[in-house]
Design a protein around this motif. Structure first.
Motif, PDB file in Angstrom:
ATOM      1  N   ARG A  16      32.311   1.016  29.634  1.00  8.62           N
ATOM      2  CA  ARG A  16      32.251   1.444  28.235  1.00  8.62           C
ATOM      3  C   ARG A  16      32.718   0.295  27.368  1.00  8.62           C
ATOM      4  O   ARG A  16      33.621  -0.461  27.749  1.00  8.62           O
ATOM      5  CB  ARG A  16      33.127   2.671  27.993  1.00  8.62           C
ATOM      6  CG  ARG A  16      32.740   3.896  28.786  1.00  8.62           C
ATOM      7  CD  ARG A  16      33.631   5.078  28.433  1.00  8.62           C
ATOM      8  NE  ARG A  16      33.430   6.206  29.319  1.00  8.62           N
ATOM      9  CZ  ARG A  16      32.483   7.127  29.179  1.00  8.62           C
ATOM     10  NH1 ARG A  16      31.649   7.028  28.147  1.00  8.62           N
ATOM     11  NH2 ARG A  16      32.362   8.120  30.034  1.00  8.62           N
ATOM     12  N   PHE A  17      32.129   0.189  26.164  1.00  5.23           N
ATOM     13  CA  PHE A  17      32.461  -0.903  25.259  1.00  5.23           C
ATOM     14  C   PHE A  17      33.179  -0.383  24.023  1.00  5.23           C
ATOM     15  O   PHE A  17      32.799   0.644  23.449  1.00  5.23           O
ATOM     16  CB  PHE A  17      31.195  -1.651  24.828  1.00  5.23           C
ATOM     17  CG  PHE A  17      30.504  -2.374  25.944  1.00  5.23           C
ATOM     18  CD1 PHE A  17      31.000  -3.580  26.417  1.00  5.23           C
ATOM     19  CD2 PHE A  17      29.378  -1.841  26.549  1.00  5.23           C
ATOM     20  CE1 PHE A  17      30.377  -4.243  27.457  1.00  5.23           C
ATOM     21  CE2 PHE A  17      28.747  -2.498  27.599  1.00  5.23           C
ATOM     22  CZ  PHE A  17      29.248  -3.702  28.052  1.00  5.23           C
ATOM     23  N   ALA A  26      38.409   7.933  23.952  1.00  9.53           N
ATOM     24  CA  ALA A  26      39.301   8.644  23.029  1.00  9.53           C
ATOM     25  C   ALA A  26      39.311   7.988  21.656  1.00  9.53           C
ATOM     26  O   ALA A  26      39.290   8.669  20.623  1.00  9.53           O
ATOM     27  CB  ALA A  26      40.711   8.691  23.607  1.00  9.53           C
ATOM     28  N   ALA A  27      39.307   6.662  21.632  1.00 10.04           N
ATOM     29  CA  ALA A  27      39.329   5.959  20.349  1.00 10.04           C
ATOM     30  C   ALA A  27      38.042   6.194  19.564  1.00 10.04           C
ATOM     31  O   ALA A  27      38.070   6.336  18.333  1.00 10.04           O
ATOM     32  CB  ALA A  27      39.539   4.456  20.583  1.00 10.04           C
ATOM     33  N   GLU A  28      36.907   6.260  20.258  1.00 10.81           N
ATOM     34  CA  GLU A  28      35.631   6.504  19.581  1.00 10.81           C
ATOM     35  C   GLU A  28      35.582   7.913  19.002  1.00 10.81           C
ATOM     36  O   GLU A  28      35.117   8.128  17.881  1.00 10.81           O
ATOM     37  CB  GLU A  28      34.473   6.288  20.553  1.00 10.81           C
ATOM     38  CG  GLU A  28      33.097   6.658  20.011  1.00 10.81           C
ATOM     39  CD  GLU A  28      32.686   5.855  18.799  1.00 10.81           C
ATOM     40  OE1 GLU A  28      31.823   6.363  18.040  1.00 10.81           O
ATOM     41  OE2 GLU A  28      33.219   4.748  18.586  1.00 10.81           O
ATOM     42  N   ARG A  37      28.254  10.944  12.216  1.00 11.22           N
ATOM     43  CA  ARG A  37      27.721   9.914  13.105  1.00 11.22           C
ATOM     44  C   ARG A  37      27.142  10.556  14.357  1.00 11.22           C
ATOM     45  O   ARG A  37      27.464  11.688  14.698  1.00 11.22           O
ATOM     46  CB  ARG A  37      28.839   8.952  13.533  1.00 11.22           C
ATOM     47  CG  ARG A  37      29.484   8.166  12.410  1.00 11.22           C
ATOM     48  CD  ARG A  37      30.345   7.068  13.024  1.00 11.22           C
ATOM     49  NE  ARG A  37      31.354   7.607  13.926  1.00 11.22           N
ATOM     50  CZ  ARG A  37      32.635   7.724  13.627  1.00 11.22           C
ATOM     51  NH1 ARG A  37      33.058   7.360  12.443  1.00 11.22           N
ATOM     52  NH2 ARG A  37      33.493   8.194  14.505  1.00 11.22           N
ATOM     53  N   ASP A  38      26.310   9.770  15.067  1.00  9.85           N
ATOM     54  CA  ASP A  38      25.865  10.254  16.363  1.00  9.85           C
ATOM     55  C   ASP A  38      27.034  10.196  17.352  1.00  9.85           C
ATOM     56  O   ASP A  38      28.013   9.480  17.145  1.00  9.85           O
ATOM     57  CB  ASP A  38      24.681   9.424  16.871  1.00  9.85           C
ATOM     58  CG  ASP A  38      25.074   7.982  17.179  1.00  9.85           C
ATOM     59  OD1 ASP A  38      25.800   7.774  18.171  1.00  9.85           O
ATOM     60  OD2 ASP A  38      24.653   7.067  16.439  1.00  9.85           O
ATOM     61  N   ILE A  39      26.938  10.970  18.427  1.00 11.09           N
ATOM     62  CA  ILE A  39      27.978  10.964  19.458  1.00 11.09           C
ATOM     63  C   ILE A  39      27.413  10.438  20.774  1.00 11.09           C
ATOM     64  O   ILE A  39      27.912  10.758  21.851  1.00 11.09           O
ATOM     65  CB  ILE A  39      28.563  12.371  19.677  1.00 11.09           C
ATOM     66  CG1 ILE A  39      27.483  13.337  20.197  1.00 11.09           C
ATOM     67  CG2 ILE A  39      29.216  12.902  18.428  1.00 11.09           C
ATOM     68  CD1 ILE A  39      28.039  14.602  20.823  1.00 11.09           C
ATOM     69  N   VAL A  40      26.374   9.623  20.655  1.00 14.52           N
ATOM     70  CA  VAL A  40      25.640   9.210  21.847  1.00 14.52           C
ATOM     71  C   VAL A  40      26.539   8.460  22.833  1.00 14.52           C
ATOM     72  O   VAL A  40      26.308   8.488  24.037  1.00 14.52           O
ATOM     73  CB  VAL A  40      24.419   8.366  21.430  1.00 14.52           C
ATOM     74  CG1 VAL A  40      24.839   7.048  20.816  1.00 14.52           C
ATOM     75  CG2 VAL A  40      23.480   8.155  22.593  1.00 14.52           C
ATOM     76  N   ALA A  41      27.599   7.815  22.338  1.00 14.63           N
ATOM     77  CA  ALA A  41      28.496   7.080  23.236  1.00 14.63           C
ATOM     78  C   ALA A  41      29.535   7.982  23.887  1.00 14.63           C
ATOM     79  O   ALA A  41      30.196   7.570  24.838  1.00 14.63           O
ATOM     80  CB  ALA A  41      29.196   5.960  22.469  1.00 14.63           C
ATOM     81  N   PHE A  91      36.588  18.501  21.282  1.00 14.67           N
ATOM     82  CA  PHE A  91      36.759  17.051  21.244  1.00 14.67           C
ATOM     83  C   PHE A  91      37.063  16.552  19.834  1.00 14.67           C
ATOM     84  O   PHE A  91      37.624  15.475  19.658  1.00 14.67           O
ATOM     85  CB  PHE A  91      35.483  16.355  21.756  1.00 14.67           C
ATOM     86  CG  PHE A  91      35.093  16.789  23.127  1.00 14.67           C
ATOM     87  CD1 PHE A  91      35.705  16.253  24.242  1.00 14.67           C
ATOM     88  CD2 PHE A  91      34.124  17.752  23.310  1.00 14.67           C
ATOM     89  CE1 PHE A  91      35.352  16.658  25.513  1.00 14.67           C
ATOM     90  CE2 PHE A  91      33.759  18.166  24.580  1.00 14.67           C
ATOM     91  CZ  PHE A  91      34.378  17.622  25.683  1.00 14.67           C
ATOM     92  N   ARG A  92      36.703  17.340  18.825  1.00 16.15           N
ATOM     93  CA  ARG A  92      36.849  16.880  17.455  1.00 16.15           C
ATOM     94  C   ARG A  92      38.128  17.385  16.793  1.00 16.15           C
ATOM     95  O   ARG A  92      38.752  16.687  16.021  1.00 16.15           O
ATOM     96  CB  ARG A  92      35.646  17.341  16.617  1.00 16.15           C
ATOM     97  CG  ARG A  92      34.304  16.933  17.157  1.00 16.15           C
ATOM     98  CD  ARG A  92      34.134  15.428  17.218  1.00 16.15           C
ATOM     99  NE  ARG A  92      34.440  14.790  15.967  1.00 16.15           N
ATOM    100  CZ  ARG A  92      34.976  13.575  15.869  1.00 16.15           C
ATOM    101  NH1 ARG A  92      35.290  12.905  16.949  1.00 16.15           N
ATOM    102  NH2 ARG A  92      35.213  13.050  14.689  1.00 16.15           N
ATOM    103  N   VAL A  93      38.518  18.629  17.080  1.00 12.03           N
ATOM    104  CA  VAL A  93      39.675  19.216  16.403  1.00 12.03           C
ATOM    105  C   VAL A  93      40.907  19.044  17.287  1.00 12.03           C
ATOM    106  O   VAL A  93      40.898  19.438  18.455  1.00 12.03           O
ATOM    107  CB  VAL A  93      39.442  20.715  16.110  1.00 12.03           C
ATOM    108  CG1 VAL A  93      40.606  21.297  15.324  1.00 12.03           C
ATOM    109  CG2 VAL A  93      38.133  20.900  15.342  1.00 12.03           C
TER     110      VAL A  93
END
Length: 669
Positions: free
Chosen positions: A118-119, A148-150, A160-164, A506-508
């Motif tokens: 992962r980048f 986690a940072a993303e 934003r997209d969550i593709v990563a 994952f968001r809240v």
């Protein structure tokens, strides 16, 4: 200076950007050659969309991960396919089958992957990488700091997209079969909206020929929501997906009237479909006179009883009203020709065509089976108690019929002030008369808020296609909100579709979702509380202030929040937003104001009426006077559901500012 691994990956990214630019330039340079103007226009449109899908976004990277496989192959996984001048792939589209392993491979099932990378990304540049050795028995499982940072990265502007960051359970829903309708019950922050949008992108990738022709539609609750999600699909290279609100989907004319909650709820009841269907088919007349067709010196007759048999057969064959009406004249003409043959004549197809178009047959069909207009028919129903009683006989009680009648009926349908619920009924009538064209796939978000009649209307748009239904029963905030997904899917025309549950948030953050979930036993008994899987617990602060100090407290909290990056949403009861906006202006705080018909999500600070907060996300949320948000709804349960929605819009921090008492469940927190 030694070349590091990160330098090599950045060089690969630079090469991929150059290759993408060449792909776009090559597409734009293609000369359009076609045999006719229509074909030329079609080709030009296709090339335009192709070029748009190849547009680079310098704020993101073309890839976000890498797979090293047992076969020795190495794939960089990104938002779109990029190839070099020889056709060798530099980036593999995240939707390609080989990319599935990036989201689903585990130590238990490595799927042929030896290493997943992962980048870390900032401003379109690679800043870090993190490797996971899936077939190394000595390496222990650990959470991904980059992942986690993303997830927690602050944002300002649209979604934003969550593709990563797609999780395995989300990826399984994204890649569900194209012919399968999927219903996703998702708690706040579980990514159900993102799953729906990424599913649309995957479907167009995997079944482009069919779905590009049939169409894909995203239906959201309001314009602010569509503005919020509008950048996701273009970022994934998909620019041909249409977006609409539920209201706009049925807006065949302006909605100038209003209904009480009770009347709107009744108009949204599935029984109205039977009333409308009965009203349409009662427009047929019983034939009492024979059909008489003059031809030459003779007159040919079709007895009334024979006409009645033809009409009954057409009425019961399941065709739409106008389609069946169109079959009546040829059937009557055929009956006339049978009489001619019995008399010894030998009529051909030209004779049948002439009889079908004759004035006698045309007039007879018009008197027996009139052409109908949806607006005129609904106007007659709401204006004439006798007409409504006949159509609603055995379906609606007399007091319910009285609720639907206009107190002062307009003289004509053109002068009617149709309500939003009426427009849905007009759409239903239009489908009884003439079949509604079907799309290939519909993404329906916040589906729990739709009435049975609205669900029927959406279902008509995917009657021969499939749907992705997204929502949360606990967030139903309309008087007609869904009681169960099974019932909603029945109205949508997709009975038996699987209901998948997303309950990992994952968001809240945990502090926020735990606080809001205290309302669940009151608003959605039996529905399990979601669990936040984020290591960052977030921050929750509840402030009690004097009644006159709400605006000052909101301004002060906003000013403090603006010192950190990230979006800020101030959510209040609809009627309170004007006063809060004035207070923010007086304090010199630039902000957007979101509304039902427009959105403005480009500010760091947005003022959000509670009624349009659903589906939105902000890094920090400030909730002003929860009691007013609850009191603005028709009943307490709906009000508490609205508050649950509002409290769960925060991605990192939640501030609750109140002067009036909080619900007892939140006081206990």
């Amino acid at each position: 200076m030694p070349v590091t691994e990160l330098d090599r990956e950045q060089a690969h990214l630079d090469s991929a950007r150059d290759a993408l630019a060449r792909m776009r330039e090559r597409t734009e340079s293609l000369e359009i050659r076609a045999a006719d103007p229509i074909a030329a226009a079609y080709l030009a449109r296709a090339l335009y969309y192709r070029a748009e899908s190849l547009r680079d976004d310098p704020g993101t990277t073309l890839f976000f991960g890498r797979l090293d496989c047992e076969t020795g192959e190495r794939w960089h996984i990104g938002r779109r396919h990029v190839a070099d001048a020889t056709g060798e792939p530099l980036v593999i589209d995240w939707r390609a089958p080989v990319s599935t392993a990036f989201y689903r491979a585990t130590r238990a099932e490595p799927m042929g992957v030896t290493q997943r990378r992962r980048f870390g990304v900032s401003g379109g540049e690679l800043t870090a990488y993190e490797d996971e050795h899936l077939q190394d028995a000595d390496e222990t499982d650990r959470s991904s700091a980059i992942l986690a940072a993303e997830i927690e990265r602050p944002r300002v502007g649209p979604m934003r997209d969550i593709v990563a960051t797609i999780q395995p359970e989300q990826d399984a829903l994204v890649r569900a079969d194209a012919d399968t309708t999927v219903c996703v019950q998702g708690a706040p922050g579980t990514g159900k909206t993102a799953v729906g949008l990424h599913r649309a992108a995957w479907l167009l990738y995997a079944h482009r020929d069919r779905l590009a022709r049939q169409g894909v539609l995203v239906v959201g609750p309001n314009r602010a929501f569509l503005d919020h999600i509008g950048a996701v699909l273009p970022a994934l290279g998909e620019v041909r997906v249409a977006h609409t609100t539920v209201g706009d989907l049925f807006a065949s004319r302006p909605a100038r009237g209003t209904d009480s909650a009770a009347v709107a709820t009744l108009k949204g009841d599935a029984r109205l479909a039977a009333v409308l269907r009965q009203a349409v088919w009662r427009s047929l007349s019983t034939p009492t006179e024979p059909l008489v067709v003059p031809r030459g010196v003779r007159k040919w007759r079709v007895p009334a009883y024979e006409v009645a048999e033809i009409v009954e057969e057409l009425r019961t064959r399941g065709a739409r009203y106008h389609a069946a009406r169109g079959m009546l004249a040829p059937r009557l003409a055929h009956a006339v020709l049978l009489g001619m043959e019995r008399a010894g004549d030998a009529p051909d197809d030209r004779v049948q065509d002439a009889v079908t178009r004759s004035a006698a047959v045309t007039a007879y069909v018009k008197s027996l089976w009139p052409s109908l207009d949806p607006a005129k028919l609904l106007h007659r129903l709401w204006s004439d108690p006798a007409v409504l009683a006949a159509a609603a006989d055995g379906i609606l009680a007399p007091d319910e019929q009285a609720m639907l009648l206009w107190d002062k009926a307009p003289r004509t349908a053109a002068g009617a002030r149709w309500s939003a619920a009426d427009l849905v009924l007009l759409d239903e009538l239009a489908d009884v008369l003439d079949r509604t064209p079907s799309l290939g796939h519909v993404i329906l978000d916040e589906a729990q808020d739709l009435s049975a009649m609205q669900l029927r209307g959406v279902g008509r748009r995917c009657s021969t296609g499939s749907a992705t239904v997204l929502g949360d029963i606990a967030q139903g905030t309309t008087p007609w909100a869904a009681r169960s997904w099974e019932e909603s899917l029945e109205h949508l025309g997709k009975p038996g579709a699987p209901v998948e549950v997303l309950d990992r948030g994952f968001r809240v953050p945990a502090s926020v979702i735990t606080y809001a979930a205290r309302l669940l036993p009151r608003i959605a008994p039996g529905l399990g509380a979601p669990a936040s899987v984020r290591e960052n617990l977030g921050r929750l602060d509840v402030q009690a202030v004097a009644a006159a100090g709400i605006s000052d407290a909101v301004v002060a909290t906003t000013t403090s929040a603006m010192r950190a990056p990230g979006s800020i949403g101030i959510i209040a009861a609809d009627e309170a937003t004007a006063g809060l906006s004035a207070a923010l202006d007086a304090a010199g705080i630039a902000h957007g104001v979101l509304g039902a018909d427009h959105g403005d999500v480009d500010h760091q600070v947005d003022l959000v009426p509670a009624s349009v907060a659903k589906g939105l996300e902000f890094d920090r949320v400030i909730v002003a006077e929860p009691a007013d948000i609850v009191a603005a709804e028709p009943d307490e349960r709906t009000g508490l559901r609205r508050l649950y929605v509002v409290l769960t819009r925060a991605v990192s921090e939640l501030d609750v500012i109140h002067s009036r008492p909080l619900p007892p469940e939140l006081v206990a927190a």
